[in-house]
Design an enzyme around this catalytic site. Structure first.
Site, PDB file in Angstrom:
ATOM      1  N   ASP A 193       0.871  -1.173   0.000  1.00 33.16           N
ATOM      2  CA  ASP A 193       0.000   0.000   0.000  1.00 33.16           C
ATOM      3  C   ASP A 193       0.907   1.221   0.000  1.00 33.16           C
ATOM      4  O   ASP A 193       2.131   1.084  -0.074  1.00 33.16           O
ATOM      5  CB  ASP A 193      -0.947  -0.026   1.216  1.00 33.16           C
ATOM      6  CG  ASP A 193      -2.269   0.663   0.908  1.00 33.16           C
ATOM      7  OD1 ASP A 193      -2.245   1.864   0.603  1.00 33.16           O
ATOM      8  OD2 ASP A 193      -3.327  -0.010   0.966  1.00 33.16           O
ATOM      9  N   HIS A 268      -2.913   3.236  -4.538  1.00 29.58           N
ATOM     10  CA  HIS A 268      -2.295   2.821  -3.268  1.00 29.58           C
ATOM     11  C   HIS A 268      -0.860   2.346  -3.466  1.00 29.58           C
ATOM     12  O   HIS A 268      -0.418   1.402  -2.812  1.00 29.58           O
ATOM     13  CB  HIS A 268      -3.129   1.692  -2.625  1.00 29.58           C
ATOM     14  CG  HIS A 268      -4.415   2.171  -2.035  1.00 29.58           C
ATOM     15  ND1 HIS A 268      -4.563   2.465  -0.700  1.00 29.58           N
ATOM     16  CD2 HIS A 268      -5.611   2.439  -2.607  1.00 29.58           C
ATOM     17  CE1 HIS A 268      -5.803   2.879  -0.481  1.00 29.58           C
ATOM     18  NE2 HIS A 268      -6.461   2.879  -1.616  1.00 29.58           N
ATOM     19  N   GLU A 334      -9.896   2.826  -5.016  1.00 28.09           N
ATOM     20  CA  GLU A 334      -9.586   4.235  -4.707  1.00 28.09           C
ATOM     21  C   GLU A 334      -8.422   4.782  -5.525  1.00 28.09           C
ATOM     22  O   GLU A 334      -7.504   5.390  -4.975  1.00 28.09           O
ATOM     23  CB  GLU A 334      -9.247   4.370  -3.212  1.00 28.09           C
ATOM     24  CG  GLU A 334     -10.383   3.981  -2.311  1.00 28.09           C
ATOM     25  CD  GLU A 334     -10.046   4.066  -0.831  1.00 28.09           C
ATOM     26  OE1 GLU A 334     -10.886   4.531  -0.066  1.00 28.09           O
ATOM     27  OE2 GLU A 334      -8.933   3.651  -0.427  1.00 28.09           O
TER      28      GLU A 334
HETATM   29  C1  TNX Z   1     -10.834   1.831   2.514  1.00 28.10           C
HETATM   30  S1  TNX Z   1     -11.441  -0.974   1.584  1.00 28.10           S
HETATM   31  C2  TNX Z   1      -9.753   1.235   1.891  1.00 28.10           C
HETATM   32  C3  TNX Z   1      -8.511   1.024   2.659  1.00 28.10           C
HETATM   33  C4  TNX Z   1      -8.576   1.668   4.006  1.00 28.10           C
HETATM   34  C5  TNX Z   1      -9.926   1.393   4.641  1.00 28.10           C
HETATM   35  C6  TNX Z   1     -10.070   1.911   6.041  1.00 28.10           C
HETATM   36  C7  TNX Z   1     -10.552  -0.499   0.491  1.00 28.10           C
HETATM   37  C8  TNX Z   1     -10.576  -1.288  -0.704  1.00 28.10           C
HETATM   38  N1  TNX Z   1      -9.829   0.631   0.654  1.00 28.10           N
HETATM   39  O1  TNX Z   1      -7.411   1.476   1.908  1.00 28.10           O
HETATM   40  O2  TNX Z   1      -7.568   1.154   4.782  1.00 28.10           O
HETATM   41  O3  TNX Z   1     -10.932   1.972   3.853  1.00 28.10           O
HETATM   42  O4  TNX Z   1     -11.232   1.413   6.676  1.00 28.10           O
END
Ligand code: TNX
Length: 767
Positions: A193, A268, A334
Site C-alpha cells: 500500500d 495505493h 480508490e
Molecule cells: C478503505 S477498503 C480502503 C482502505 C482503508 C480502509 C479503512 C478499500 C478497498 N480501501 O485502503 O484502509 O478503507 O477502513
C-alpha cells in the site's frame, strides 16, 4: 417456549443422571449434532488408525499429535493395537463436499471420515474445541456424539493489512491459527500500500530496501492529526523475505487456509513509486520524505507506459511462484486518476485503444492484468471499483463499499465476495469509543456481524450462487501492535465464522452468545486479548410526544443490567433494570452487566441526558438527511443524547443541501435561548456549516428570524471539534422553532478541496 425446546427439556429430565451429555460449545455451529452417552478419553490406551499410504492422513495425524502435545504431552502412536482407537478415514461421501466431515464419538472409538484432508482437519478442529485450551491436569474427554458438518460458503475469509503497520511472521501465524480454529479458509494478505511494500521481490530490490521503510522516514511528525484519514502512523517498517513467505504459505496450507496475496495496484502504490519513480506518470518530488510530502506523493501507477506492465509482470511472476492460490487480488480500489488526465502516455494509449475516459483506462489496465494472470492459470480478484469502466471478463469482485458491487457483479454472472464496510470492517469500533482503543471510526458490533447475511435479497437463486462467501477486513492504519490487532478481531471473528460456515436456519444469537462465553474463558487461559465491548450495556433513548424514555439492554447471555441515576458507580446491589426509565430532567445513567452475581464491566456504561423544552419532540426536516447518517432515527436531534467526537451513531448528516429542521414544541411557551450542536471532522469531510439561522413562530406558518450565527471554527482545524451555535434573546412566546444551516465547501488545504462538506448535527436545545 417452542415445542422443540420443551421436548428437549423433558428429555433431559427423563434421562438418568450422567447419561445425558451437554452439547459442547462449538463455534461455528455444526450442521447437526446428536449427543450420545458417555465420553471418549484420550490417554495412554489410545492409538490412531489410518491408511499410512496416504500422506494427507499422516499429516492429519501429526496435526492431532501436535495439538495433544501442547495441551497434555500425550503422543498417540499410529496403527498399533490399543483399547481405544481414533480412526481417520478419507472416503467418498458426496454429502460432505470438499470441506465437510462426519465425526462419530463413542467411549471406545472415534471415527472421523471426510472426502478430503480439509474435512479431516476441520473434524479435528471440532475435537480440539471440546478439549482444554491449555495444559492442565484435566482429562482429555470428548463427549459421545455424532456430528455431520459442512460449510455454507466456500470463501470464508479474513483480510490482514500488513502495509499500514508491519506485523511479524509469528503474528501472521497466530492469525492463521485463529482462523483455522473457526474453520476459515482464505487469508487475504494485503501486502502493499502507500505506507509500505512488504514482500521481497528479487528483481526489484528497492521495493523493500526503500519501500518497506518509508514510514520510518516520515516518523511520528504530524501523526496525531495527519490529514486524509490516515490516522496515526508510528514509525514502523519491515517486510517478509521470500523464504518467510513460503514458510507461512505452507503453515497456512497445513490448516486448509489458502493465502490470497494482494499487491494493491494501480492505486495505493506510493511505496513502489518511491522505490521506482518511473512507475508513476510524473516522478515524485525529490528530497527527504516528510508527513507533508508523503501525502503529496503520487499514489497511482501510470497505465500508459509499457514499462509499468513489464514491471508488474515481473513482480507478479515472482508472486505466483510463492502463492499457489487460484485467486490473485490486484486491488484496484480508490485510484487517484487525476494524474492520468494530464499524462501524455495515458492520452496516447487512450486514443489508440479508443478509451473514452480514465475509468475505461483503469478497466483497460485491469483487463490487461487479468489476461496475464489467466495465461498463468490464475483468476483475478479486485475491489468493487473494477466494475467502473467495464468489468474484466472473468474477474471476481470484492464488494466493500456496501453490497452494491457484489450484487451487480452477481447479476452480471460474475463471482463476488462480500466484505461490506458495515458490518465487516474490523478496523471500526465494536463498542462505545470511550471504552475502546482509538479506531478509524465506524461502528460494527458483535451482534451486527452475527446478524449479517451475505446473500443480498435482490438476487435470485442462480445469481445467489455467485456469492462465494464473506470476509472481514482488517486495515491497520490505527493498529500498531499485535495485542491491539487481536482485540479488534476477537470476538467478532467468531461471529463471522458462523455467518460463513453455519446453515442460515441454524443461526441463533442467544445460543451463539452462550457458547461464546466458553471462548472468552479459553482466550483468558491462553492470554489472548479480546474486546469485552459487548459486555457494555446498550442505552437506547426513545422519544415520543415530548416524553423521553430510556431502554437498557445487554447482548450477554443470561445477564442482568443494574443501574444508577444519582451519579454513583453501579454495583450488583444497584437497581436491576426491568422496564424503560422515564427521564423528566437532565440525568446521568450508569449501568453494568451482571452475570451470576458478578459485575462484568471494568467501567460502567455512562450516558448523560440533557432535558430541555425540545426533548422528545418530533423533528421535521425540509430536505431528508442522508440514510447513511440517520443515527438513532428521526428524533436524534431531540433525544437528550449529545453526540461525541467519535461516534457517528449520534449524528445526523446531510451534504449538498441546507439542513432545515423544524420542531413543534407541542404548546406555546416562553423561550429565551436556542442552540444546535455541530461536528467538524476534517479527515472525514465533515465541516462546520457556514452559518446557522434561528427562527421562531407561534403558528408554524409565519416565522420570525431571531439571529444568524456565523461559524467561529477555522476550516483548517484538523482535530475533531463539537461546537454549539446559540441564539439568546429576551423571553418570547414560541411554539415552533426552525433552524437552518448552510453547508460549507471543503477548504483548499483539504484533499477533497472544493467539494461540498458534510454537515453533522446533533441536538437542538430550546430553553
Ligand atoms: C478503505 S477498503 C480502503 C482502505 C482503508 C480502509 C479503512 C478499500 C478497498 N480501501 O485502503 O484502509 O478503507 O477502513
Amino acid at each position: 417456549m417452542c415445542v422443540q425446546k420443551a421436548i428437549f427439556l423433558i428429555l433431559i429430565f427423563l434421562l438418568p443422571p450422567g447419561i445425558y451429555a451437554q452439547i459442547p460449545n462449538l463455534i461455528p455451529r455444526p450442521v447437526s449434532v446428536e449427543m450420545g452417552s458417555g465420553s471418549f478419553t484420550i490417554d495412554q490406551h489410545t492409538a490412531l488408525r489410518y491408511n499410512a499410504a496416504k500422506p494427507e492422513l499422516i499429516a492429519s495425524a501429526n496435526f492431532l499429535n501436535a495439538c495433544l502435545k501442547e495441551i497434555s504431552g500425550i503422543q498417540l502412536s499410529s496403527n498399533v493395537v490399543k483399547a481405544k482407537i481414533i480412526e481417520l478415514k478419507i472416503a467418498a461421501t458426496p454429502k460432505f463436499g470438499a470441506e465437510g466431515y462426519h465425526l462419530s464419538v463413542t467411549p471406545k472409538k472415534i471415527v472421523l471420515i471426510a472426502n478430503t484432508k480439509a474435512g479431516i482437519i476441520y473434524g479435528l478442529q471440532t475435537i480440539f474445541q471440546t478439549l482444554p485450551a491449555i495444559r492442565t491436569n484435566e482429562e482429555l474427554k470428548i463427549p459421545a456424539m455424532e456430528i455431520e458438518d459442512y460449510p455454507r460458503f466456500s470463501w470464508r475469509g479474513m483480510h490482514l493489512d500488513v502495509s499500514r503497520h508491519f506485523f511479524s511472521p509469528e503474528l501472521v501465524k497466530e492469525y492463521i491459527d485463529l482462523m483455522a480454529q473457526f474453520k476459515m479458509n482464505s487469508l487475504h494478505w494485503h501486502l502493499t500500500d502507500n505506507q509500505g511494500w512488504r514482500i521481497e521481490i528479487k528483481k526489484y530490490p528497492r521495493l523493500t530496501s526503500v519501500g518497506a521503510w518509508m514510514m520510518n522516514q516520515v516518523g511520528t511528525a504530524g501523526a496525531a492529526n495527519s490529514p486524509g484519514g490516515l490516522g496515526y502512523l508510528a514509525p514502523n517498517g519491515g517486510y517478509y523475505t521470500q523464504e518467510q513467505i513460503k514458510e507461512i504459505v505452507k503453515y497456512a496450507a497445513a490448516r486448509n487456509i489458502t493465502i490470497v496475496p494482494e499487491l494493491d495496484v494501480p492505486g495505493h502504490s506510493a511505496a513502489a513509486i518511491l522505490a521506482y519513480p518511473y512507475l508513476s506518470c510524473e516522478p515524485p518530488q525529490q528530497g527527504p520524505l516528510t508527513m507533508q510530502n508523503f501525502h503529496r506523493m503520487p499514489s497511482s501507477l501510470c497505465p500508459g507506459k509499457d514499462s509499468v506492465y513489464k514491471f508488474l509482470e515481473d513482480v507478479y511472476s515472482e508472486v505466483l511462484n510463492l502463492f499457489p492460490s487460484k485467486y490473485i487480488h490486484i486491488g484496484g480500489d480508490e485510484v487517484d486518476k487525476r494524474p492520468w488526465e494530464k499524462c501524455e502516455a495515458c492520452m496516447k494509449l487512450m486514443e489508440k485503444e479508443h478509451l473514452k475516459n480514465v475509468d475505461e483506462l483503469q478497466s483497460y489496465f485491469v483487463k490487461r492484468m487479468e489476461k496475464f494472470l489467466v495465461s498463468k492459470g490464475r483468476r483475478l480478484i479486485g475491489w468493487d471499483e473494477i466494475l467502473e469502466g467495464g468489468l474484466a471478463p472473468e474477474a471476481t469482485v470484492m464488494s466493500w463499499r456496501g453490497i452494491e458491487g457484489g450484487t451487480a457483479a452477481a447479476k452480471m454472472g460474475h463471482d463476488a465476495i462480500m466484505t461490506p464496510g458495515t458490518p465487516l470492517y474490523f478496523d471500526h469500533y465494536q463498542a462505545d469509543p470511550t471504552t475502546e482503543p482509538l479506531a478509524i471510526g465506524g461502528f460494527n458490533t458483535l451482534k451486527m456481524v452475527y446478524d449479517y447475511e451475505p446473500v443480498p435479497k435482490q438476487l435470485n437463486e442462480t445469481e445467489a450462487k455467485h456469492i462465494l462467501g464473506a470476509q472481514a477486513n482488517l486495515w491497520t492504519e490505527f493498529i500498531a501492535t499485535p495485542d491491539h490487532l487481536l482485540r479488534m478481531v476477537l470476538p467478532r471473528m467468531l461471529a463471522l465464522s458462523e455467518v460463513q460456515w453455519s446453515a442460515e436456519n441454524t443461526k441463533n444469537w442467544e445460543d451463539f452468545n452462550r457458547r461464546l462465553q466458553s471462548y472468552f474463558y479459553r482466550f483468558d487461559q491462553l492470554g489472548i486479548p479480546y474486546s469485552k465491548g459487548n459486555y457494555l450495556v446498550n442505552v437506547a433513548p426513545d422519544s415520543q410526544d415530548g416524553k423521553l424514555t430510556v431502554r437498557l439492554s445487554t447482548e450477554i447471555y443470561n445477564a442482568e443490567v443494574h443501574f444508577t441515576t444519582n451519579g454513583s458507580d453501579p454495583t450488583v446491589n444497584s437497581d436491576r433494570y426491568s422496564h424503560p426509565i422515564q427521564v423528566d430532567s437532565s440525568v446521568t445513567i450508569k449501568a453494568i452487566t451482571v452475570v451470576n452475581g458478578v459485575n462484568k464491566n471494568p467501567h460502567p456504561t455512562v450516558q448523560s441526558f440533557v432535558v430541555d423544552k425540545a426533548t422528545g419532540r418530533d423533528v421535521h426536516y425540509t430536505y431528508p438527511i442522508s440514510p447513511k447518517y440517520a443515527a438513532d432515527g428521526l428524533n436524534t436531534l431531540t433525544d437528550g443524547v449529545r453526540g461525541t467526537t467519535n461516534l457517528e451513531k449520534f449524528w445526523h448528516g446531510i451534504s449538498g443541501q441546507q439542513l432545515i429542521a423544524t420542531i413543534d414544541l407541542g404548546k406555546t411557551q416562553n423561550v429565551h435561548a436556542i442552540s444546535i450542536g455541530f461536528l467538524q471532522r476534517f479527515s472525514d469531510w465533515v465541516m462546520m456549516p457556514q452559518w446557522a439561522k434561528f427562527e421562531v413562530s407561534t403558528d408554524g406558518v409565519n416565522f420570525n428570524e431571531i439571529q444568524t450565527v456565523n461559524n467561529p471554527v477555522s476550516p483548517d482545524e484538523r482535530k475533531p471539534v463539537i461546537r454549539d451555535f446559540t441564539a439568546r434573546f429576551g423571553n418570547q412566546p414560541v411554539r415552533y422553532v426552525r433552524v437552518t444551516a448552510e453547508g460549507a465547501n471543503l477548504p483548499p488545504s483539504h484533499p477533497g478541496a472544493g467539494n461540498p462538506a458534510w454537515i453533522f448535527a446533533d441536538e437542538i436545545m430550546v430553553n
